[in-house]
Design a protein around this motif. Structure first.
Motif, PDB file in Angstrom:
ATOM      1  N   GLU A  73       0.796  -1.197   0.000  1.00 26.89           N
ATOM      2  CA  GLU A  73       0.000   0.000   0.000  1.00 26.89           C
ATOM      3  C   GLU A  73       0.837   1.259   0.000  1.00 26.89           C
ATOM      4  OE1 GLU A  73      -1.553   2.956   3.031  1.00 26.89           O
ATOM      5  OE2 GLU A  73      -0.757   1.240   3.661  1.00 26.89           O
ATOM      6  N   SER A  74       0.646   2.137  -0.904  1.00 23.45           N
ATOM      7  CA  SER A  74       1.377   3.374  -0.968  1.00 23.45           C
ATOM      8  C   SER A  74       1.368   3.867  -2.357  1.00 23.45           C
ATOM      9  CB  SER A  74       2.795   3.214  -0.485  1.00 23.45           C
ATOM     10  OG  SER A  74       3.586   2.719  -1.466  1.00 23.45           O
ATOM     11  N   SER A  75       1.820   5.093  -2.601  1.00 24.66           N
ATOM     12  CA  SER A  75       1.822   5.546  -3.951  1.00 24.66           C
ATOM     13  C   SER A  75       3.168   6.044  -4.295  1.00 24.66           C
ATOM     14  CB  SER A  75       0.848   6.674  -4.108  1.00 24.66           C
ATOM     15  OG  SER A  75       1.423   7.853  -3.797  1.00 24.66           O
ATOM     16  N   SER A  76       3.740   5.539  -5.347  1.00 25.38           N
ATOM     17  CA  SER A  76       5.012   6.061  -5.759  1.00 25.38           C
ATOM     18  C   SER A  76       5.214   5.659  -7.152  1.00 25.38           C
ATOM     19  CB  SER A  76       6.113   5.490  -4.907  1.00 25.38           C
ATOM     20  OG  SER A  76       6.335   4.193  -5.226  1.00 25.38           O
ATOM     21  N   SER A  77       6.118   6.280  -7.826  1.00 24.73           N
ATOM     22  CA  SER A  77       6.300   5.948  -9.186  1.00 24.73           C
ATOM     23  C   SER A  77       7.004   4.650  -9.264  1.00 24.73           C
ATOM     24  CB  SER A  77       7.132   7.002  -9.850  1.00 24.73           C
ATOM     25  OG  SER A  77       8.367   7.014  -9.336  1.00 24.73           O
ATOM     26  N   TYR A 290       3.664   7.770  -6.855  1.00 21.72           N
ATOM     27  CA  TYR A 290       2.423   7.442  -7.553  1.00 21.72           C
ATOM     28  C   TYR A 290       1.253   8.048  -6.794  1.00 21.72           C
ATOM     29  CZ  TYR A 290       4.998   4.175 -10.396  1.00 21.72           C
ATOM     30  OH  TYR A 290       5.892   3.627 -11.273  1.00 21.72           O
ATOM     31  N   GLY A 291       0.346   8.629  -7.516  1.00 21.84           N
ATOM     32  CA  GLY A 291      -0.829   9.251  -6.940  1.00 21.84           C
ATOM     33  C   GLY A 291      -1.581   9.974  -8.049  1.00 21.84           C
ATOM     34  N   THR A 292      -2.596  10.737  -7.679  1.00 20.62           N
ATOM     35  CA  THR A 292      -3.418  11.396  -8.697  1.00 20.62           C
ATOM     36  C   THR A 292      -3.383  12.917  -8.599  1.00 20.62           C
ATOM     37  OG1 THR A 292      -5.378  11.192  -7.273  1.00 20.62           O
ATOM     38  CG2 THR A 292      -4.960   9.406  -8.853  1.00 20.62           C
ATOM     39  N   SER A 293      -2.717  13.458  -7.586  1.00 19.40           N
ATOM     40  CA  SER A 293      -2.663  14.909  -7.401  1.00 19.40           C
ATOM     41  C   SER A 293      -1.304  15.450  -7.809  1.00 19.40           C
ATOM     42  CB  SER A 293      -2.941  15.269  -5.935  1.00 19.40           C
ATOM     43  OG  SER A 293      -2.621  16.630  -5.680  1.00 19.40           O
TER      44      SER A 293
END
Length: 391
Positions: A73-77, A290-293
């Motif tokens: 779980e997490s957001s990153s490229s 990684y994310g959308t903002s």
């Protein structure tokens, strides 16, 4: 009549025998290409990831958001995640054939610090200010290796299409591994080798391949804070750094930090590593997100710039929520890249960046982020807008 009957009986018998011993169908063989180990993302990212072994297969992106692996779980490229993102991913695998080498590992390096001055320019040519972090000698020196900030990642072998991706020259590229890309290099790109992690095969490949590079920047370990990626504690990473990375300074190379994912534990991991790596020569910091903002992406990069005082190489990022949110559509991906790349191009402390998407397998990342036309392996419309900064 008797003779006719006997002939008919013989013919029928032969037909039965022929049917019984006819050619049997063989079982079909199928082959598949998994992103799996790296990449190594990845990086799927890792392809010739060799390190990426990349890492990529069907990564279930991490909660964090890193492009090369499947994370919890997490957001990153590709392996990193946005400050609020939760994705995971896998690294790409390499398609290169291992090249044997008789070269010996470089001699051990001393902890003498590197010095430098100046800041990177908006065009990607940059120097870096010398600095330290909590007692750890993390000095930077020299200009950016990327005279064109817009780079790309690649895990599909040394293909002729790389000449198109390298158009304009000066772009930085990498494969989540230490394997070179001769076609890209011959077309003017600067291929940055990576030591993916503490894997015996990848370390051997790294030692074999490094003599092929001259005065380059070496990328550090891929998302060491992720169980599905290089998976190392900061102390273990420091030990590997001194064993395999630091000796390369004596060979004229500069070193870029490990690239943590943007999961919540990524930034603290990097703080601990930088503090513990006393005397290590670190010329830049590598990030994944990684994310959308787009604004959260920018804030995340600024956080690393402010904390460590070193230039950035953003080696994985994309408009994708690994935390289970809605996928980015085509408009979202376009606007995300338009905003983030405009900031990256304007920020003098950014050496270069590689959006996640120049791949034929997006390993769980939104299809809208893909920069490559899988029918030709050339850039698609989003890919061309990205390469030309023409959004």
């Amino acid at each position: 009549m008797a003779n006719k009957f006997i002939n008919l009986l013989a013919a029928a018998t032969l037909a039965v025998v022929a049917c019984s011993y006819g050619v049997q169908p063989g079982a079909a063989l199928s082959t598949g290409h998994a992103h799996g180990d790296v990449f190594a993302r990845g990086h799927s990212l890792r392809s010739s990831d060799t390190s990426v072994s990349r890492k990529r297969s069907a990564r279930a992106r991490r909660a964090d958001s890193s492009v090369c692996k499947v994370r919890a779980e997490s957001s990153s490229s590709s392996t990193d995640i946005a400050t609020t993102s939760t994705k995971k991913k896998q690294q790409p695998t390499s398609t290169y054939v291992e090249v044997t080498s008789t070269s010996k590992a470089p001699a051990e390096t001393t902890a003498a610090s590197l010095t430098g001055s100046g800041k990177s320019s908006g065009s990607g040519s940059s120097g870096g200010s010398s600095g330290s972090y909590n007692g750890g000698s993390v000095n930077t020196s020299g200009d950016s290796p990327c005279s064109n900030k817009v780079g790309f990642s690649w895990n599909m072998g040394d293909r002729s299409e790389l000449a198109i991706w390298s158009a304009g020259g000066g772009r930085c590229a990498y494969t989540w591994s230490s394997w070179p890309l001769d076609t890209a290099a011959n077309a003017g790109s600067v291929v940055l080798p990576m030591l993916w992690g503490n894997d015996g095969t990848k370390i051997s490949e790294f030692e074999q391949n490094m003599p092929k590079f001259k005065d380059t920047v070496i990328l550090g370990f891929n998302e060491p804070n992720e169980d599905s990626q290089s998976n190392m504690s900061p102390s273990d990473a420091v030990a590997l750094w001194w064993k395999s990375m630091e000796p390369q300074v004596n060979n004229g190379h500069r070193l870029c930090s490990p690239a943590v994912s943007s999961a919540q534990d990524g930034f603290p991991w990097m703080q601990e590593f930088m503090s513990a790596c006393e005397g290590c020569h670190i010329s830049c910091v590598s990030t994944h997100w990684y994310g959308t903002s787009a604004q959260e992406f920018i804030a995340y990069q600024q956080k690393f710039l402010d904390e460590f005082g070193l230039p950035l190489l953003v080696t994985e990022f994309a408009c994708h929520d690994f935390g289970g949110g809605a996928d980015c559509d085509d408009d979202d991906a376009w606007n995300f890249l338009k905003t983030t790349t405009a900031w990256l191009n304007s920020e003098s402390r950014v050496w270069g960046y590689m959006a996640f998407g120049s791949l034929d397998n997006m390993v769980g990342v939104s299809a809208a982020d893909q920069l490559l036309d899988v029918s030709t392996y050339e850039p698609n419309s989003l890919g061309w807008a990205y390469l030309d900064s023409s959004f």
